[in-house]
Design a protein around this motif. Structure first.
Motif, short mmCIF file in Angstrom:
data_model
loop_
_atom_site.label_atom_id
_atom_site.label_comp_id
_atom_site.label_asym_id
_atom_site.label_seq_id
_atom_site.Cartn_x
_atom_site.Cartn_y
_atom_site.Cartn_z
N SER A 37 0.84 -1.19 0.00
CA SER A 37 0.00 0.00 0.00
C SER A 37 0.88 1.24 0.00
O SER A 37 1.96 1.24 0.59
N ASN A 38 0.40 2.29 -0.67
CA ASN A 38 1.12 3.56 -0.68
C ASN A 38 2.57 3.37 -1.11
O ASN A 38 3.50 3.86 -0.48
N PHE A 39 2.75 2.66 -2.21
CA PHE A 39 4.10 2.33 -2.68
C PHE A 39 4.17 2.50 -4.19
O PHE A 39 3.31 2.01 -4.92
N GLN A 40 5.19 3.21 -4.65
CA GLN A 40 5.41 3.35 -6.08
C GLN A 40 6.87 3.69 -6.35
O GLN A 40 7.54 4.28 -5.51
N THR A 41 7.36 3.29 -7.51
CA THR A 41 8.74 3.61 -7.90
C THR A 41 8.75 4.06 -9.35
O THR A 41 7.85 3.74 -10.13
#
Length: 308
Positions: free
Chosen positions: A101-105
């Protein structure tokens, strides 16, 4: 080139520290220049394990970007649980056993997440897949992490893979799992010398739920009433934390490691979401949860659902 920093979540528990040490050592065996660091001071349980296996606690950092551009995450992925400047550095890999959750790259990365009780269980697999093995000391801190996260295999998060991994690591570390494990868990229940603020921050994580910011802390004990003798003090600390950090709801999960039950202490709003999630009525801000010991599996999922 700067070292690659490897770290677990804020307010690190034994798995956050043990997994960082173990994964960093694995990367070193594979030729990478890494360093295990921490996002907070270690607790007494973790220090007991480090001392037992003659390991140094990783140094504590507040930011990563002033030291390196490259990081590896263990035992977490949600940005609000990570280093303050996580969005300013490059995440090379994540090894985790929590929800995503609440994770991006911006760039591709190596991501390994499995539904097991402990990150260190996954890391043992990575050692074996690479044809490598942890040292005696590293195996000891990995074993400690599994014992901690599964409450000596009593937690519903525990899987057969965790049990098998612990047995293998205990052989390498040359310890008796039950004897050592109970001694280590009890070391983490010494709460009398800690302030209410310290108790609130020992093992706490923030979770966005709908439009609310929910803080969930957990402390382990062998006597629930010993903790709740300080209820007024604890509530004041929770109210203060809510105001200073914009938490809508602060939930303290006090877990009896011997009986495998917990009691909630709740401050903030909306409390009806707590009552709906666990089918309880809060009395004096408290509710007893029989058989509940896992924040990850028994608290966060039903509470998240109640906010939907």
């Amino acid at each position: 080139m700067a070292k690659i920093l490897v770290f677990g979540h804020q307010n690190p528990d034994t798995d956050a520290i043990g997994a960082a040490i173990a994964f960093s050592e694995l990367q070193k065996q594979k030729g990478q220049d890494t360093e295990a660091v921490a996002l907070g001071k270690v607790g007494e349980e973790t220090q007991f394990a480090l001392d037992y296996f003659n390991l140094q606690a990783p140094r504590v950092i507040a930011k990563a970007g002033d030291q390196t551009n490259d990081v590896m995450l263990v035992d977490h992925n949600e940005f609000q649980q990570s280093v303050a400047d996580i969005e300013d550095v490059k995440i090379l890999s994540v090894i985790d056993h929590h929800r995503i959750s609440n994770f991006q790259t911006a760039d591709p990365l190596y991501y390994r997440a499995e539904p097991v009780g402990c990150t260190s269980t996954i890391i043992l697999k990575l050692y074996k897949e690479a044809g490598l093995a942890p040292t005696k000391a590293v195996a000891g801190i990995m074993l400690s992490a599994i014992i901690s996260d599964t409450l000596l295999f009593k937690s519903p998060t525990c899987t057969q893979e965790d049990i098998d991994a612990a047995k293998e690591l205990a052989n390498i570390a040359e310890v008796d799992t039950d004897t050592y494990g109970l001694e280590m868990l009890k070391a983490g229940t010494n709460l009398t010398n800690k302030s209410a603020e310290e108790l609130m921050d020992m093992d706490a994580k923030s979770f966005p739920m709908s439009d609310k910011n929910v803080r969930i802390a957990q402390v382990n004990t062998v006597d629930l009433e010993e903790v709740f003798k300080r209820q007024t003090e604890l509530e004041q600390a929770m109210e203060k934390a809510n105001k200073e950090n914009n938490y809508d709801l602060f939930v303290l999960l006090v877990t009896n490691i011997l009986d495998s039950d917990s009691e909630l202490l709740v401050v903030g709003d909306p409390i009806e979401k707590i009552e709906k999630a666990f089918n309880v009525t809060l009395n004096n801000h408290r509710a007893f949860l029989k058989g509940v010991v896992s924040r990850k599996k028994q608290v966060v999922p039903p509470l998240t659902e109640s906010f939907q």
